[in-house]
Write a protein that holds these residues in place. Sequence first.
Motif, PDB file in Angstrom:
ATOM      1  N   PHE A   1     -49.711  -4.037  24.533  1.00  0.00           N
ATOM      2  CA  PHE A   1     -49.600  -5.137  25.493  1.00  0.00           C
ATOM      3  C   PHE A   1     -49.759  -4.572  26.896  1.00  0.00           C
ATOM      4  O   PHE A   1     -49.691  -3.351  27.101  1.00  0.00           O
ATOM      5  CB  PHE A   1     -48.271  -5.878  25.352  1.00  0.00           C
ATOM      6  N   LYS A   2     -49.985  -5.435  27.863  1.00  0.00           N
ATOM      7  CA  LYS A   2     -50.192  -5.024  29.241  1.00  0.00           C
ATOM      8  C   LYS A   2     -48.844  -4.928  29.963  1.00  0.00           C
ATOM      9  O   LYS A   2     -48.184  -5.935  30.201  1.00  0.00           O
ATOM     10  CB  LYS A   2     -51.105  -6.016  29.979  1.00  0.00           C
ATOM     11  N   GLN A   3     -48.454  -3.713  30.278  1.00  0.00           N
ATOM     12  CA  GLN A   3     -47.211  -3.471  30.994  1.00  0.00           C
ATOM     13  C   GLN A   3     -47.541  -3.213  32.463  1.00  0.00           C
ATOM     14  O   GLN A   3     -48.341  -2.331  32.784  1.00  0.00           O
ATOM     15  CB  GLN A   3     -46.471  -2.276  30.405  1.00  0.00           C
ATOM     16  N   ARG A   4     -46.921  -3.968  33.335  1.00  0.00           N
ATOM     17  CA  ARG A   4     -47.249  -3.852  34.758  1.00  0.00           C
ATOM     18  C   ARG A   4     -46.566  -2.641  35.399  1.00  0.00           C
ATOM     19  O   ARG A   4     -45.442  -2.290  35.039  1.00  0.00           O
ATOM     20  CB  ARG A   4     -46.813  -5.114  35.521  1.00  0.00           C
ATOM     21  N   TYR A   5     -47.268  -2.044  36.365  1.00  0.00           N
ATOM     22  CA  TYR A   5     -46.659  -0.994  37.167  1.00  0.00           C
ATOM     23  C   TYR A   5     -47.324  -0.946  38.536  1.00  0.00           C
ATOM     24  O   TYR A   5     -48.396  -1.524  38.760  1.00  0.00           O
ATOM     25  CB  TYR A   5     -46.732   0.372  36.465  1.00  0.00           C
ATOM     26  N   TRP A   6     -46.654  -0.283  39.460  1.00  0.00           N
ATOM     27  CA  TRP A   6     -47.129  -0.128  40.829  1.00  0.00           C
ATOM     28  C   TRP A   6     -46.882   1.325  41.239  1.00  0.00           C
ATOM     29  O   TRP A   6     -45.982   1.981  40.696  1.00  0.00           O
ATOM     30  CB  TRP A   6     -46.358  -1.042  41.777  1.00  0.00           C
ATOM     31  N   PHE A   7     -47.655   1.836  42.183  1.00  0.00           N
ATOM     32  CA  PHE A   7     -47.377   3.204  42.636  1.00  0.00           C
ATOM     33  C   PHE A   7     -47.862   3.413  44.064  1.00  0.00           C
ATOM     34  O   PHE A   7     -48.694   2.680  44.591  1.00  0.00           O
ATOM     35  CB  PHE A   7     -47.977   4.240  41.682  1.00  0.00           C
ATOM     36  N   ASN A   8     -47.269   4.429  44.680  1.00  0.00           N
ATOM     37  CA  ASN A   8     -47.597   4.789  46.060  1.00  0.00           C
ATOM     38  C   ASN A   8     -47.773   6.300  46.133  1.00  0.00           C
ATOM     39  O   ASN A   8     -46.842   7.052  45.852  1.00  0.00           O
ATOM     40  CB  ASN A   8     -46.481   4.336  47.006  1.00  0.00           C
ATOM     41  N   TYR A   9     -48.991   6.741  46.524  1.00  0.00           N
ATOM     42  CA  TYR A   9     -49.236   8.185  46.604  1.00  0.00           C
ATOM     43  C   TYR A   9     -49.576   8.640  48.024  1.00  0.00           C
ATOM     44  O   TYR A   9     -50.198   9.664  48.221  1.00  0.00           O
ATOM     45  CB  TYR A   9     -50.324   8.608  45.608  1.00  0.00           C
ATOM     46  N   GLN A  10     -49.133   7.901  49.017  1.00  0.00           N
ATOM     47  CA  GLN A  10     -49.452   8.250  50.391  1.00  0.00           C
ATOM     48  C   GLN A  10     -48.824   9.566  50.830  1.00  0.00           C
ATOM     49  O   GLN A  10     -49.263  10.180  51.792  1.00  0.00           O
ATOM     50  CB  GLN A  10     -49.022   7.122  51.340  1.00  0.00           C
ATOM     51  N   TYR A  11     -47.806  10.033  50.109  1.00  0.00           N
ATOM     52  CA  TYR A  11     -47.135  11.281  50.465  1.00  0.00           C
ATOM     53  C   TYR A  11     -47.537  12.436  49.533  1.00  0.00           C
ATOM     54  O   TYR A  11     -47.057  13.554  49.690  1.00  0.00           O
ATOM     55  CB  TYR A  11     -45.620  11.107  50.377  1.00  0.00           C
ATOM     56  N   TYR A  12     -48.403  12.153  48.573  1.00  0.00           N
ATOM     57  CA  TYR A  12     -48.636  13.120  47.493  1.00  0.00           C
ATOM     58  C   TYR A  12     -49.463  14.324  47.917  1.00  0.00           C
ATOM     59  O   TYR A  12     -50.454  14.203  48.641  1.00  0.00           O
ATOM     60  CB  TYR A  12     -49.334  12.433  46.325  1.00  0.00           C
TER      61      TYR A  12
END
Length: 531
Positions: free
Chosen positions: A75-86
């Motif tokens: 199934f489609k599991q939602r997620y979000w991410f931020n890599y501006q500091y990576y």
Amino acid sequence: MAFLRFFLPVLLAALAIVSPSEAKKQHRHGIHKLDGVDVSHEVVHQTTGAKLPPVNTTYYFDQLIDHDDPSLGTFKQRYWFNYQYYQPGGPVILMNAGEGDASPAVPYLLADLGIPGVLAKEFNGVAVLLEHRFFGLSSPYPDLSVKSYRVHTIQQAIDDHEYFVKNVKLAMPGGDQLSPDKAPWILMGGSYPGALTSFTMQNKPGLFYAGWASSAVVQAIADYWRYFEPIIEYMPQNCSTDMQAVIAYVDDTVASGDTSKIQALKENFGLGGMVHNDDFASHITDEFIGHWQESGMIMGNGAFQEFCDVLETDDNGKPAGPQGLGLQHALSAWGAYSRVDVNASESPYLDRKELSCNLHEIACFGTYNPQSPNYTNTTVPNDTRSWQWMVCSAFGFWQNGAPEGKPSIVSRMIDNAYYQRTCQLYFPEAFSSPPVNLLTALDVNKQYGGWNVTTERLIFVNGRRDPWREATVAADGSTSKGWDLQPHLLEDGYHCNDLLVEESENPVTKAAQEQAIGYLRTWLADWKPSA
């Protein structure tokens, strides 16, 4: 109707729009949702200056429906991410949003708002937010029937973590090189997701290098009357004294069997049309007492502060002394306050709108109608129903009246049987007869450690004033006091407030946050890839 004061209290905006009776069931232990924060703008990588997608960009992961039977598909599991500091070599900070729509928690990925963002910036990492199965729009099945909930378990959620971290390919440079053998993963969450952090690290040793468990309710407790102990301990003494007096009067009046006195009592609270005495007794405290876990009295939180002000101000506008104003004044003032709730178009208790109930309909507050849409609605999404399944099938955490001899600010008519009946209304196919949950809670503790968790590099942070304190490792009855590789940090706050940057204005909370970050800094210095 008594509701479970659980995760997802409100900080900047209202909770999901639900009916009054649904709202009572929905007060979960959970992180504050930052609904009012605009995160739709582009962000810029702190080193390269490259423009990155807004952090509220939604991504979808193909998660297994059933980890015990992969043939059932995904199934489609939602997620979000931020890599501006990576920067290459930095950690991945994974936060599970727990028992609700995850999208309002996206601001936690930014360093000026949430601790996941702070950790990403501090350690040059990437912050990821994952939506829990069966909450928000991450549902394995198109309905929320008991049959679908067969895969709605703690273990399936733990297995989701494992499958996600081993298989996700983040849409960023190097995003396919972040498996746990190549980058350190830090799991974190607040309240139930805090407990899920502990459960996952206990159940899957070595999968996550470190964890941060905020207000983690690791010890399942069926008869959770101790929810109210921190409230009684820290609320104004006069308000507590008068509340206890009113509740004792309510219970004594109902126990007397005098129908005329019982009816007069109900009418005092504007609830003369409520048939069932336990529903009546539950409702008079439901709408404001759960707000304590958000911020109690310190921040001037509306509902609880307002209620105590009403109760402890005499007819001339003079505030009460430490002993309160006594039963008769408290009964009259509380009744007037409750009548506004029942009769006004806008309730001082609720900052949410109704869908399936009208606030004027006393039937909204009842727990005896199996045909109510509150119990029969199986459409997606329905976070209230999905959380009730976990409560009924795994945790308990029923916020009952205290035992005789203990101070109680809720009626002793609210007991295990009251909540068991609600479980049967929601899920008659699964819980046709009591007892519903008592032994299951003990099974959860045995399986995942509870207070006896032995995981290393796991940080617990708890607040003294948190009504969930007695289900955390900070409980008086907890058998584990922590050590250098499992720090137990105690600050002066409420529920999950250590996960918010703005709470660092409290020096005690700030000290706990800095101490936790210090532990992670030390541990991350020792991490080495195994690939």
